[in-house]
Design a protein around this motif. Structure first.
Motif, PDB file in Angstrom:
ATOM      1  N   GLN A   1       0.805  -1.221   0.000  1.00 39.35           N
ATOM      2  CA  GLN A   1       0.000   0.000   0.000  1.00 39.35           C
ATOM      3  C   GLN A   1       0.843   1.278   0.000  1.00 39.35           C
ATOM      4  OE1 GLN A   1      -3.403   0.267  -0.510  1.00 39.35           O
ATOM      5  NE2 GLN A   1      -2.977  -1.845  -1.061  1.00 39.35           N
ATOM      6  N   GLN A   2       1.976   1.261   0.688  1.00 41.35           N
ATOM      7  CA  GLN A   2       2.831   2.450   0.745  1.00 41.35           C
ATOM      8  C   GLN A   2       4.159   2.226   0.023  1.00 41.35           C
ATOM      9  OE1 GLN A   2       1.646   5.309   2.120  1.00 41.35           O
ATOM     10  NE2 GLN A   2      -0.233   4.141   2.375  1.00 41.35           N
ATOM     11  N   ALA A   3       4.247   1.197  -0.774  1.00 42.16           N
ATOM     12  CA  ALA A   3       5.515   0.825  -1.408  1.00 42.16           C
ATOM     13  C   ALA A   3       5.836   1.691  -2.624  1.00 42.16           C
ATOM     14  CB  ALA A   3       5.472  -0.644  -1.817  1.00 42.16           C
ATOM     15  N   ASP A   4       7.116   1.953  -2.771  1.00 47.07           N
ATOM     16  CA  ASP A   4       7.637   2.567  -3.986  1.00 47.07           C
ATOM     17  C   ASP A   4       8.050   1.441  -4.917  1.00 47.07           C
ATOM     18  OD1 ASP A   4       7.424   5.207  -3.037  1.00 47.07           O
ATOM     19  OD2 ASP A   4       9.345   5.045  -2.007  1.00 47.07           O
ATOM     20  N   CYS A   5       8.036   1.726  -6.216  1.00 49.02           N
ATOM     21  CA  CYS A   5       8.422   0.668  -7.152  1.00 49.02           C
ATOM     22  C   CYS A   5       8.995   1.237  -8.440  1.00 49.02           C
ATOM     23  CB  CYS A   5       7.225  -0.228  -7.477  1.00 49.02           C
ATOM     24  SG  CYS A   5       6.021   0.512  -8.606  1.00 49.02           S
ATOM     25  N   GLU A   6       9.650   0.351  -9.161  1.00 49.38           N
ATOM     26  CA  GLU A   6      10.008   0.561 -10.555  1.00 49.38           C
ATOM     27  C   GLU A   6       9.592  -0.713 -11.273  1.00 49.38           C
ATOM     28  OE1 GLU A   6      14.057   1.690 -11.394  1.00 49.38           O
ATOM     29  OE2 GLU A   6      13.762   3.679 -10.535  1.00 49.38           O
ATOM     30  N   VAL A   7       8.934  -0.550 -12.408  1.00 51.02           N
ATOM     31  CA  VAL A   7       8.481  -1.696 -13.191  1.00 51.02           C
ATOM     32  C   VAL A   7       9.160  -1.627 -14.550  1.00 51.02           C
ATOM     33  CG1 VAL A   7       6.495  -2.891 -14.192  1.00 51.02           C
ATOM     34  CG2 VAL A   7       6.246  -1.684 -12.001  1.00 51.02           C
ATOM     35  N   TYR A   8       9.775  -2.740 -14.923  1.00 54.26           N
ATOM     36  CA  TYR A   8      10.484  -2.838 -16.189  1.00 54.26           C
ATOM     37  C   TYR A   8       9.845  -3.907 -17.059  1.00 54.26           C
ATOM     38  CZ  TYR A   8      14.225   0.046 -14.344  1.00 54.26           C
ATOM     39  OH  TYR A   8      14.944   1.093 -13.836  1.00 54.26           O
ATOM     40  N   LYS A   9       9.742  -3.620 -18.339  1.00 56.41           N
ATOM     41  CA  LYS A   9       9.225  -4.575 -19.321  1.00 56.41           C
ATOM     42  C   LYS A   9      10.417  -5.208 -20.025  1.00 56.41           C
ATOM     43  CE  LYS A   9       7.695  -2.977 -23.203  1.00 56.41           C
ATOM     44  NZ  LYS A   9       6.912  -2.336 -24.262  1.00 56.41           N
ATOM     45  N   LEU A  10      10.373  -6.545 -20.116  1.00 57.11           N
ATOM     46  CA  LEU A  10      11.416  -7.284 -20.814  1.00 57.11           C
ATOM     47  C   LEU A  10      10.761  -8.065 -21.945  1.00 57.11           C
ATOM     48  CD1 LEU A  10      14.400  -8.223 -20.927  1.00 57.11           C
ATOM     49  CD2 LEU A  10      13.767 -10.050 -19.334  1.00 57.11           C
ATOM     50  N   GLU A  11      11.134  -7.751 -23.175  1.00 60.91           N
ATOM     51  CA  GLU A  11      10.592  -8.457 -24.338  1.00 60.91           C
ATOM     52  C   GLU A  11      11.439  -9.682 -24.616  1.00 60.91           C
ATOM     53  OE1 GLU A  11      10.329  -5.641 -27.534  1.00 60.91           O
ATOM     54  OE2 GLU A  11       8.599  -4.663 -26.649  1.00 60.91           O
ATOM     55  N   LEU A  12      10.753 -10.784 -24.935  1.00 61.13           N
ATOM     56  CA  LEU A  12      11.459 -12.022 -25.220  1.00 61.13           C
ATOM     57  C   LEU A  12      10.663 -12.877 -26.181  1.00 61.13           C
ATOM     58  CD1 LEU A  12       9.724 -13.765 -22.895  1.00 61.13           C
ATOM     59  CD2 LEU A  12      11.529 -12.891 -21.482  1.00 61.13           C
ATOM     60  N   SER A  13      11.310 -13.898 -26.686  1.00 58.84           N
ATOM     61  CA  SER A  13      10.640 -14.778 -27.647  1.00 58.84           C
ATOM     62  C   SER A  13       9.570 -15.603 -26.942  1.00 58.84           C
ATOM     63  CB  SER A  13      11.661 -15.716 -28.290  1.00 58.84           C
ATOM     64  OG  SER A  13      12.110 -16.669 -27.340  1.00 58.84           O
ATOM     65  N   GLU A  14       8.666 -16.148 -27.743  1.00 59.26           N
ATOM     66  CA  GLU A  14       7.615 -16.996 -27.191  1.00 59.26           C
ATOM     67  C   GLU A  14       8.220 -18.233 -26.516  1.00 59.26           C
ATOM     68  OE1 GLU A  14       3.472 -19.218 -28.533  1.00 59.26           O
ATOM     69  OE2 GLU A  14       4.369 -17.719 -29.856  1.00 59.26           O
ATOM     70  N   ASP A  15       9.283 -18.782 -27.101  1.00 62.32           N
ATOM     71  CA  ASP A  15       9.949 -19.945 -26.528  1.00 62.32           C
ATOM     72  C   ASP A  15      10.527 -19.615 -25.145  1.00 62.32           C
ATOM     73  OD1 ASP A  15      11.039 -22.698 -26.681  1.00 62.32           O
ATOM     74  OD2 ASP A  15      12.973 -21.634 -26.740  1.00 62.32           O
ATOM     75  N   SER A  16      11.211 -18.481 -25.036  1.00 62.37           N
ATOM     76  CA  SER A  16      11.765 -18.071 -23.738  1.00 62.37           C
ATOM     77  C   SER A  16      10.657 -17.842 -22.724  1.00 62.37           C
ATOM     78  CB  SER A  16      12.601 -16.797 -23.885  1.00 62.37           C
ATOM     79  OG  SER A  16      13.797 -17.067 -24.568  1.00 62.37           O
ATOM     80  N   TYR A  17       9.606 -17.153 -23.148  1.00 62.74           N
ATOM     81  CA  TYR A  17       8.467 -16.893 -22.258  1.00 62.74           C
ATOM     82  C   TYR A  17       7.883 -18.207 -21.752  1.00 62.74           C
ATOM     83  CZ  TYR A  17       3.922 -15.201 -20.634  1.00 62.74           C
ATOM     84  OH  TYR A  17       2.820 -14.913 -19.868  1.00 62.74           O
ATOM     85  N   ASP A  18       7.648 -19.151 -22.645  1.00 61.98           N
ATOM     86  CA  ASP A  18       7.062 -20.441 -22.251  1.00 61.98           C
ATOM     87  C   ASP A  18       7.944 -21.183 -21.260  1.00 61.98           C
ATOM     88  OD1 ASP A  18       4.890 -19.948 -23.887  1.00 61.98           O
ATOM     89  OD2 ASP A  18       5.584 -21.253 -25.517  1.00 61.98           O
ATOM     90  N   LYS A  19       9.260 -21.128 -21.465  1.00 68.27           N
ATOM     91  CA  LYS A  19      10.177 -21.805 -20.540  1.00 68.27           C
ATOM     92  C   LYS A  19      10.170 -21.139 -19.162  1.00 68.27           C
ATOM     93  CE  LYS A  19      13.211 -23.753 -24.038  1.00 68.27           C
ATOM     94  NZ  LYS A  19      14.469 -23.630 -24.747  1.00 68.27           N
ATOM     95  N   ILE A  20      10.153 -19.818 -19.145  1.00 66.38           N
ATOM     96  CA  ILE A  20      10.128 -19.100 -17.871  1.00 66.38           C
ATOM     97  C   ILE A  20       8.806 -19.361 -17.157  1.00 66.38           C
ATOM     98  CG2 ILE A  20      10.139 -16.803 -16.795  1.00 66.38           C
ATOM     99  CD1 ILE A  20      11.978 -15.959 -19.207  1.00 66.38           C
ATOM    100  N   TRP A  21       7.705 -19.274 -17.885  1.00 61.52           N
ATOM    101  CA  TRP A  21       6.377 -19.529 -17.313  1.00 61.52           C
ATOM    102  C   TRP A  21       6.311 -20.949 -16.754  1.00 61.52           C
ATOM    103  CZ3 TRP A  21       2.324 -17.449 -15.259  1.00 61.52           C
ATOM    104  CH2 TRP A  21       1.114 -18.138 -15.197  1.00 61.52           C
ATOM    105  N   GLY A  22       6.819 -21.918 -17.505  1.00 61.38           N
ATOM    106  CA  GLY A  22       6.824 -23.309 -17.053  1.00 61.38           C
ATOM    107  C   GLY A  22       7.635 -23.492 -15.778  1.00 61.38           C
ATOM    108  N   TYR A  23       8.783 -22.820 -15.708  1.00 59.94           N
ATOM    109  CA  TYR A  23       9.641 -22.888 -14.523  1.00 59.94           C
ATOM    110  C   TYR A  23       8.890 -22.364 -13.295  1.00 59.94           C
ATOM    111  CZ  TYR A  23      13.655 -21.828 -11.493  1.00 59.94           C
ATOM    112  OH  TYR A  23      14.530 -21.756 -10.435  1.00 59.94           O
ATOM    113  N   VAL A  24       8.258 -21.211 -13.440  1.00 60.06           N
ATOM    114  CA  VAL A  24       7.539 -20.603 -12.315  1.00 60.06           C
ATOM    115  C   VAL A  24       6.322 -21.439 -11.928  1.00 60.06           C
ATOM    116  CG1 VAL A  24       6.241 -18.560 -11.565  1.00 60.06           C
ATOM    117  CG2 VAL A  24       8.414 -18.288 -12.792  1.00 60.06           C
TER     118      VAL A  24
END
Length: 190
Positions: A69-92
């Motif tokens: 609720q009181q947190a500061d943040c920075e949000v970064y977007k990282l673009e990657l291939s569909e294959d990389s995304y699928d592997k990361i999603w699967g890992y998580v």
């Protein structure tokens, strides 16, 4: 191209202040989100009570929780291939299914201070988790083992900042009902 979001936060807790006093960095915590509205955000946390995590470990985070609720943040977007995304999603997703096996790598924090590579089985701290998740998709964020990666190292990941400021002012947050809908869509994709 697919996108993941690296979310750096300062929750202003005592633990966050302690970490920041050592790192001299404005953010003490980092998470990985698979949705721009941050409804699918994951990390490892110390001292948060969650179902399946009696004291600490793998957490699915909700930016609407009191902690943020009181947190500061920075949000970064990282673009990657569909294959990389699928592997990361699967890992998580594998970690989420087996979250009872994982714990917070408290001793690993001291190893980072000493620059000593200490890999504990099934134990992670937040930046180690994000670095290992990205590495599962062949995205390398630092020229060192994930067990030595700090939030500062993740800033140099080739990502693009899309927000800096209060978490609650993040322009892409959607109403809670939209987050539930996004969660159902992602669950159906599993």
């Amino acid at each position: 191209m697919m996108e993941v979001y690296i979310v750096f936060t300062d929750t202003k807790t005592s633990w966050a202040k302690l970490i920041k006093s050592y790192t001299r960095y404005p953010f003490s915590h980092v998470s990985l989100s698979f949705s721009k509205n941050l409804s699918q955000m994951y990390s490892f946390s110390f001292g948060r009570k969650q179902a399946g995590n009696a004291f600490s470990g793998f957490v699915k985070e909700d930016v609407r929780d009191n902690l943020f609720q009181q947190a500061d943040c920075e949000v970064y977007k990282l673009e990657l291939s569909e294959d990389s995304y699928d592997k990361i999603w699967g890992y998580v997703q594998k970690m989420e299914r087996e979250q009872a096996l994982f714990k917070y790598n408290f001793s690993g924090l001291f190893a980072v201070v000493l620059n000593y590579h200490s890999k504990r089985k099934d134990a992670y701290f937040c930046s180690q988790f994000v670095a290992e998740a990205l590495a599962a998709g062949n995205i390398w964020v630092a020229d060192k083992p994930p067990a030595l990666v700090t939030p500062r190292d993740l800033f140099a990941s080739g990502s693009t900042m899309i927000h800096r400021g209060d978490v609650q002012d993040y322009p892409f947050l959607s109403p809670a009902s939209d987050c539930v809908q996004a969660e159902l869509v992602l669950e159906a994709m599993k």
